[in-house]
Design a protein around this motif. Structure first.
Motif, short mmCIF file in Angstrom:
data_model
loop_
_atom_site.label_atom_id
_atom_site.label_comp_id
_atom_site.label_asym_id
_atom_site.label_seq_id
_atom_site.Cartn_x
_atom_site.Cartn_y
_atom_site.Cartn_z
N THR A 32 64.10 62.84 18.61
CA THR A 32 65.47 62.53 18.23
C THR A 32 66.49 62.97 19.26
OG1 THR A 32 64.85 62.79 15.93
CG2 THR A 32 67.17 62.80 16.40
N LEU A 36 69.24 60.75 21.49
CA LEU A 36 70.68 60.83 21.25
C LEU A 36 71.44 61.27 22.51
CD1 LEU A 36 70.72 62.37 17.69
CD2 LEU A 36 71.15 60.01 18.34
N SER A 80 62.76 62.46 11.95
CA SER A 80 63.40 61.75 13.07
C SER A 80 63.89 60.38 12.64
CB SER A 80 62.42 61.60 14.22
OG SER A 80 62.03 62.84 14.73
N SER A 83 66.98 60.84 10.44
CA SER A 83 68.18 61.24 11.18
C SER A 83 68.70 60.11 12.07
CB SER A 83 67.91 62.50 12.01
OG SER A 83 66.98 62.23 13.02
N LEU A 84 67.80 59.32 12.65
CA LEU A 84 68.26 58.18 13.46
C LEU A 84 68.93 57.12 12.60
CD1 LEU A 84 65.34 57.81 16.01
CD2 LEU A 84 67.67 58.56 16.47
N CYS A 87 72.38 58.48 11.78
CA CYS A 87 73.25 58.43 12.97
C CYS A 87 73.70 57.01 13.27
CB CYS A 87 72.53 59.02 14.18
SG CYS A 87 72.38 60.80 14.11
N MET A 88 72.77 56.07 13.20
CA MET A 88 73.12 54.68 13.50
C MET A 88 74.06 54.11 12.45
SD MET A 88 71.92 54.06 16.30
CE MET A 88 70.95 55.09 17.34
N ILE A 90 76.33 55.79 10.85
CA ILE A 90 77.65 56.40 11.08
C ILE A 90 78.30 55.74 12.30
CG2 ILE A 90 78.82 58.50 11.82
CD1 ILE A 90 76.79 60.03 10.10
N ILE A 91 77.53 55.48 13.34
CA ILE A 91 78.07 54.92 14.57
C ILE A 91 78.52 53.48 14.36
CG2 ILE A 91 77.48 54.20 16.92
CD1 ILE A 91 75.69 56.70 17.07
#
Length: 92
Positions: A32, A36, A80, A83-84, A87-88, A90-91
């Protein structure tokens, strides 16, 4: 060859232990954090994930602390991936 276990005795199989959490932490870092920090490392996964898969299979077939480390690697994949995805989402 004589078995350590008598008839009717079950083996004590512990799937989680200290090696599980150490392997999970290292696996999540490799899977991860590196991606990032520098997104072009996705090419790195072409080489790392097959090696991790082979390691998990070998470690799962072994007993004791090796099996616990293999479970830790599987847990790192789950963490992982989660969390990915977060994160994706949110982005984007």
């Amino acid at each position: 060859m004589r078995s350590r276990y008598g008839p009717g005795e079950a083996k004590n199989i512990e799937w989680l232990g200290e090696p599980s959490f150490i392997a999970a932490a290292i696996g999540m870092f490799v899977n991860t954090v590196l991606l990032l920090v520098y997104p072009a490392y996705y090419v790195f996964y072409v080489f790392v994930l097959p090696v991790e898969l082979i390691l998990v299979i070998i470690l799962a077939l072994c007993g004791g602390r090796a099996r616990q480390a293999g479970v830790g690697l599987v847990l790192s994949w789950v963490g992982s991936l989660a969390s990915l995805i977060v994160c994706m989402s949110i982005i984007f």
